[in-house]
Design a protein around this motif. Structure first.
Motif, PDB file in Angstrom:
ATOM      1  N   PHE A  47      -7.774   0.586  -1.897  1.00 48.63           N
ATOM      2  CA  PHE A  47      -7.069   0.451  -0.625  1.00 48.63           C
ATOM      3  C   PHE A  47      -7.769  -0.558   0.278  1.00 48.63           C
ATOM      4  CE2 PHE A  47      -5.913   1.752   3.684  1.00 48.63           C
ATOM      5  CZ  PHE A  47      -4.538   1.766   3.583  1.00 48.63           C
ATOM      6  N   GLU A  48      -9.082  -0.408   0.409  1.00 46.11           N
ATOM      7  CA  GLU A  48      -9.832  -1.325   1.273  1.00 46.11           C
ATOM      8  C   GLU A  48      -9.818  -2.750   0.724  1.00 46.11           C
ATOM      9  OE1 GLU A  48     -13.606   0.614   1.782  1.00 46.11           O
ATOM     10  OE2 GLU A  48     -12.766   2.056   3.200  1.00 46.11           O
ATOM     11  N   GLU A  49      -9.877  -2.899  -0.578  1.00 40.61           N
ATOM     12  CA  GLU A  49      -9.863  -4.233  -1.176  1.00 40.61           C
ATOM     13  C   GLU A  49      -8.494  -4.888  -1.064  1.00 40.61           C
ATOM     14  OE1 GLU A  49     -10.045  -6.332  -5.581  1.00 40.61           O
ATOM     15  OE2 GLU A  49     -10.700  -4.258  -5.379  1.00 40.61           O
TER      16      GLU A  49
ATOM     17  N   VAL B 134      -5.523  -3.709   0.660  1.00 38.10           N
ATOM     18  CA  VAL B 134      -4.636  -3.505   1.813  1.00 38.10           C
ATOM     19  C   VAL B 134      -5.295  -3.901   3.130  1.00 38.10           C
ATOM     20  CG1 VAL B 134      -3.220  -1.829   3.084  1.00 38.10           C
ATOM     21  CG2 VAL B 134      -3.388  -1.684   0.599  1.00 38.10           C
ATOM     22  N   THR B 135      -6.409  -3.269   3.473  1.00 38.33           N
ATOM     23  CA  THR B 135      -6.982  -3.498   4.806  1.00 38.33           C
ATOM     24  C   THR B 135      -8.072  -4.565   4.835  1.00 38.33           C
ATOM     25  OG1 THR B 135      -8.661  -1.768   4.572  1.00 38.33           O
ATOM     26  CG2 THR B 135      -6.520  -1.123   5.486  1.00 38.33           C
ATOM     27  N   GLY B 136      -8.795  -4.732   3.733  1.00 35.75           N
ATOM     28  CA  GLY B 136      -9.895  -5.687   3.731  1.00 35.75           C
ATOM     29  C   GLY B 136     -11.079  -5.248   4.561  1.00 35.75           C
ATOM     30  N   LYS B 137     -11.092  -3.983   4.963  1.00 31.58           N
ATOM     31  CA  LYS B 137     -12.198  -3.451   5.786  1.00 31.58           C
ATOM     32  C   LYS B 137     -12.301  -1.948   5.548  1.00 31.58           C
ATOM     33  CE  LYS B 137      -9.245  -2.678   9.818  1.00 31.58           C
ATOM     34  NZ  LYS B 137      -8.969  -2.985  11.203  1.00 31.58           N
ATOM     35  N   PRO B 138     -13.428  -1.353   5.919  1.00 29.68           N
ATOM     36  CA  PRO B 138     -13.558   0.103   5.759  1.00 29.68           C
ATOM     37  C   PRO B 138     -12.449   0.839   6.517  1.00 29.68           C
ATOM     38  CG  PRO B 138     -15.682  -0.879   6.267  1.00 29.68           C
ATOM     39  CD  PRO B 138     -14.646  -1.961   6.448  1.00 29.68           C
ATOM     40  N   THR B 139     -11.842   1.809   5.838  1.00 27.10           N
ATOM     41  CA  THR B 139     -10.763   2.604   6.424  1.00 27.10           C
ATOM     42  C   THR B 139     -11.088   4.063   6.165  1.00 27.10           C
ATOM     43  OG1 THR B 139      -9.208   0.824   5.931  1.00 27.10           O
ATOM     44  CG2 THR B 139      -8.271   2.980   6.464  1.00 27.10           C
ATOM     45  N   HIS B 140     -11.155   4.829   7.232  1.00 25.94           N
ATOM     46  CA  HIS B 140     -11.560   6.229   7.128  1.00 25.94           C
ATOM     47  C   HIS B 140     -10.427   7.124   7.626  1.00 25.94           C
ATOM     48  CE1 HIS B 140     -14.304   9.623   7.070  1.00 25.94           C
ATOM     49  NE2 HIS B 140     -13.962   9.908   8.313  1.00 25.94           N
ATOM     50  N   PHE B 141      -9.901   7.961   6.746  1.00 20.19           N
ATOM     51  CA  PHE B 141      -8.858   8.908   7.125  1.00 20.19           C
ATOM     52  C   PHE B 141      -9.490  10.243   7.488  1.00 20.19           C
ATOM     53  CE2 PHE B 141      -6.499   5.941   4.388  1.00 20.19           C
ATOM     54  CZ  PHE B 141      -5.474   5.609   5.254  1.00 20.19           C
ATOM     55  N   VAL B 142      -8.971  10.877   8.559  1.00 19.14           N
ATOM     56  CA  VAL B 142      -9.548  12.124   9.045  1.00 19.14           C
ATOM     57  C   VAL B 142      -8.568  13.294   9.028  1.00 19.14           C
ATOM     58  CG1 VAL B 142     -11.216  10.920  10.513  1.00 19.14           C
ATOM     59  CG2 VAL B 142      -9.021  11.617  11.483  1.00 19.14           C
ATOM     60  N   GLN B 143      -7.279  13.019   8.795  1.00 20.03           N
ATOM     61  CA  GLN B 143      -6.284  14.082   8.887  1.00 20.03           C
ATOM     62  C   GLN B 143      -5.118  13.760   7.966  1.00 20.03           C
ATOM     63  OE1 GLN B 143      -5.339  15.183  12.957  1.00 20.03           O
ATOM     64  NE2 GLN B 143      -3.202  15.505  12.439  1.00 20.03           N
ATOM     65  N   ASP B 144      -4.616  14.768   7.246  1.00 15.36           N
ATOM     66  CA  ASP B 144      -3.397  14.648   6.451  1.00 15.36           C
ATOM     67  C   ASP B 144      -2.337  15.556   7.071  1.00 15.36           C
ATOM     68  OD1 ASP B 144      -4.738  13.028   4.683  1.00 15.36           O
ATOM     69  OD2 ASP B 144      -4.410  14.280   2.933  1.00 15.36           O
ATOM     70  N   ASN B 145      -1.089  15.070   7.115  1.00 14.96           N
ATOM     71  CA  ASN B 145       0.018  15.842   7.665  1.00 14.96           C
ATOM     72  C   ASN B 145       1.156  15.909   6.649  1.00 14.96           C
ATOM     73  OD1 ASN B 145      -1.285  16.092  10.214  1.00 14.96           O
ATOM     74  ND2 ASN B 145      -0.595  14.056  10.749  1.00 14.96           N
ATOM     75  N   HIS B 146       1.971  16.963   6.761  1.00 20.48           N
ATOM     76  CA  HIS B 146       3.088  17.184   5.842  1.00 20.48           C
ATOM     77  C   HIS B 146       4.232  17.767   6.665  1.00 20.48           C
ATOM     78  CE1 HIS B 146       4.276  18.804   1.606  1.00 20.48           C
ATOM     79  NE2 HIS B 146       5.348  18.696   2.355  1.00 20.48           N
ATOM     80  N   SER B 147       5.404  17.124   6.605  1.00 20.70           N
ATOM     81  CA  SER B 147       6.563  17.661   7.321  1.00 20.70           C
ATOM     82  C   SER B 147       7.759  17.758   6.384  1.00 20.70           C
ATOM     83  CB  SER B 147       6.916  16.787   8.531  1.00 20.70           C
ATOM     84  OG  SER B 147       7.469  15.558   8.129  1.00 20.70           O
ATOM     85  N   LYS B 148       8.666  18.642   6.729  1.00 21.74           N
ATOM     86  CA  LYS B 148       9.910  18.801   5.969  1.00 21.74           C
ATOM     87  C   LYS B 148      11.054  18.715   6.971  1.00 21.74           C
ATOM     88  CE  LYS B 148      12.254  21.894   2.723  1.00 21.74           C
ATOM     89  NZ  LYS B 148      12.136  23.150   1.968  1.00 21.74           N
ATOM     90  N   SER B 149      12.060  17.926   6.643  1.00 23.26           N
ATOM     91  CA  SER B 149      13.193  17.718   7.547  1.00 23.26           C
ATOM     92  C   SER B 149      14.489  17.689   6.755  1.00 23.26           C
ATOM     93  CB  SER B 149      13.037  16.390   8.297  1.00 23.26           C
ATOM     94  OG  SER B 149      11.832  16.343   9.006  1.00 23.26           O
ATOM     95  N   LYS B 150      15.574  18.052   7.431  1.00 20.20           N
ATOM     96  CA  LYS B 150      16.896  18.046   6.808  1.00 20.20           C
ATOM     97  C   LYS B 150      17.602  16.713   7.049  1.00 20.20           C
ATOM     98  CE  LYS B 150      17.399  22.988   7.235  1.00 20.20           C
ATOM     99  NZ  LYS B 150      18.140  24.094   7.808  1.00 20.20           N
ATOM    100  N   LYS B 151      18.665  16.485   6.303  1.00 17.91           N
ATOM    101  CA  LYS B 151      19.466  15.263   6.408  1.00 17.91           C
ATOM    102  C   LYS B 151      19.890  15.039   7.853  1.00 17.91           C
ATOM    103  CE  LYS B 151      23.359  12.932   4.255  1.00 17.91           C
ATOM    104  NZ  LYS B 151      24.255  12.991   3.105  1.00 17.91           N
ATOM    105  N   GLY B 152      19.796  13.781   8.292  1.00 21.64           N
ATOM    106  CA  GLY B 152      20.228  13.419   9.634  1.00 21.64           C
ATOM    107  C   GLY B 152      19.177  13.580  10.712  1.00 21.64           C
ATOM    108  N   ILE B 153      18.005  14.116  10.363  1.00 25.07           N
ATOM    109  CA  ILE B 153      16.912  14.262  11.327  1.00 25.07           C
ATOM    110  C   ILE B 153      16.233  12.913  11.499  1.00 25.07           C
ATOM    111  CG2 ILE B 153      14.654  15.344  11.772  1.00 25.07           C
ATOM    112  CD1 ILE B 153      16.873  17.385  11.945  1.00 25.07           C
ATOM    113  N   LEU B 154      15.963  12.545  12.753  1.00 23.89           N
ATOM    114  CA  LEU B 154      15.196  11.348  13.048  1.00 23.89           C
ATOM    115  C   LEU B 154      13.960  11.764  13.836  1.00 23.89           C
ATOM    116  CD1 LEU B 154      16.558   7.911  14.012  1.00 23.89           C
ATOM    117  CD2 LEU B 154      14.509   8.774  15.119  1.00 23.89           C
TER     118      LEU B 154
END
Length: 187
Positions: free
Chosen positions: A35-37, A39-59
């Protein structure tokens, strides 16, 4: 892993290598070094993962944090969405421009949304599960919502029928012109 440029150079589509047969498939969804090589070309640190579920037509969106800005790596694990990133970096050459990409469980694409972008998605399948990694923690006090149908941005959402279903927060969102912008072009 294949990296696909978008009309905004800092926003990237990532297509993982998928190895499959009649038993199913295997794919690497995350590699810090690749990813760093690629996509970003620099150190990238992720601290949180999220997960959502939505129905058709939701924005959901367009969201960002004015303080504690977050970059996001987003993907869909079930269903399909139209995913949008809007450049809100005042000193960026692509300020006010947007990118829209279909992400689905079938195409397995991911979208890299750097810091300084508002983000949102619209569910086009019966339902969708959306997962994303963030480079900073959620900060409710600094969260901003821009109107999904802002006339200045003129996003071409692929609406199924009528208006999308949005949260009360998104119904009361700010216009693009009213919303605070990110002042530093970080990417």
């Amino acid at each position: 892993m294949k990296i696909i440029d978008t009309k905004i150079p800092d926003v990237k589509i990532i297509e993982p290598a998928v190895f499959g047969d009649d038993r199913g498939f295997f794919m690497e969804t995350w590699s810090q070094a690749k990813f760093e090589e690629l996509v970003t070309g620099k150190p990238t640190h992720f601290v949180q993962d999220n997960h959502s579920k939505s129905k058709k037509g939701i924005l959901r969106g367009l969201h960002y944090q004015a303080v504690n800005t977050q970059a996001k790596l987003v993907r869909v694990v079930s269903g399909e969405v139209f995913d949008v990133a809007v450049d809100i970096r005042q000193d960026s050459p692509t300020f006010g421009q947007w990118v829209g990409v279909y992400l689905s469980a079938e195409n397995k694409r991911q979208l890299w949304v750097p810091e300084g972008f508002a983000h949102g998605f619209y569910v086009v399948s019966q339902e969708a599960e959306f997962v994303y990694k963030c480079t900073d923690y959620y900060n409710a006090e600094s969260e901003v919502s821009i109107k999904w149908d802002d006339e200045v941005l003129d996003i071409k959402w692929p609406l199924n029928e009528g208006l999308p279903l949005v949260s009360e927060k998104d119904m009361n969102a700010l216009s693009f012109e009213q919303s605070p912008k990110v002042e530093t072009f970080k990417c």
